[in-house]
Design an enzyme around this catalytic site. Sequence first.
Site: not given
Length: 332
Positions: A129, A156, A207, A252
Amino acid sequence: MTLHINATVERWPVDGHFTIARGAKTFVDLLVVAVSDGTYIGQGEGTAIYYRGEAAEECLRQIARVTDALAASTAPMARALLQAELPPGAARNALDCALWDLEAKQTGQPLWQLIGIKSPPMPLETAFTISLGTPDKMHADARTAAEGGYGVLKLKLNGDADRDRVAAVRAGAPKARIIVDANESWGAMDIVAEAEMLKTLGVAMIEQPLPVGQDAALASLSSPLPIFADESCHVAADVPRLADLYQGVNIKLDKAGGLTEALALCKAAESAKMDVMVGCMLSTSLAIQASFLVAQMASWVDLDGPALLQKDRPGGFVFADGHLSPATPLTR
């Protein structure tokens, strides 16, 4: 046989910062659950789903509420009861995984065999990430990650100058595969136009572009990139309403409420012909043990949670050359 359940909260510092569209974190509070039958101890870990209002302290209270109800059960019976006693979330995840771990130890089977995987799990390539930041900062972070061996980067984004950020990451990591996570921040954007531009920069997947509840808007779009549901998809029952809107789901264990539901969600996605990504929250390797097994069935893996902390638990997963593998091979 009586099951003894113990739950605690541990605070773990993040390596630097972890920033997404909803804010930044410098530490994470982890729920750690241990279940003992007097001979064996099973362990599990959960991270509160903060965007749904969960907090570690409330997770402790949830565990306390079900302790007596599960005490006289076997591990498999307790797991079945747990699905009805607690909602999906970190508390159920930590307890569910602890019960699976306990049963594996009781039966002498590795967990991968117990859940029906046919062969020993293999090392997996994981995304790393890149936190939300200025283009220059994300460029530097991407370059460092690529030099560290990561070939898949998860960016992100927040809907503000995202193209500049992606272009900066592409310059910093020219050979990396890139996926972007908008964390629900693209509600006011032309998603198709954004996807077309990002595709020219080598982005492979998007996403959760839209806020939860606005998923239906995707029905009228023809995106050049696959779009995966994250915040919109928690459990297997979510799949039917998402199957015609998204091309994949991000599983998740904290969202699903444990390994039990994550396996059901994986099957539901497969039946709906949706692709699967397995992700995680900020966590130590204890939380990744079960996720790693589900990820054996996934097309995309994003299990870098332990790599984003200042340190991990002793004997945790090994992160090397962009892959994660258990410290001890799961061959038995």
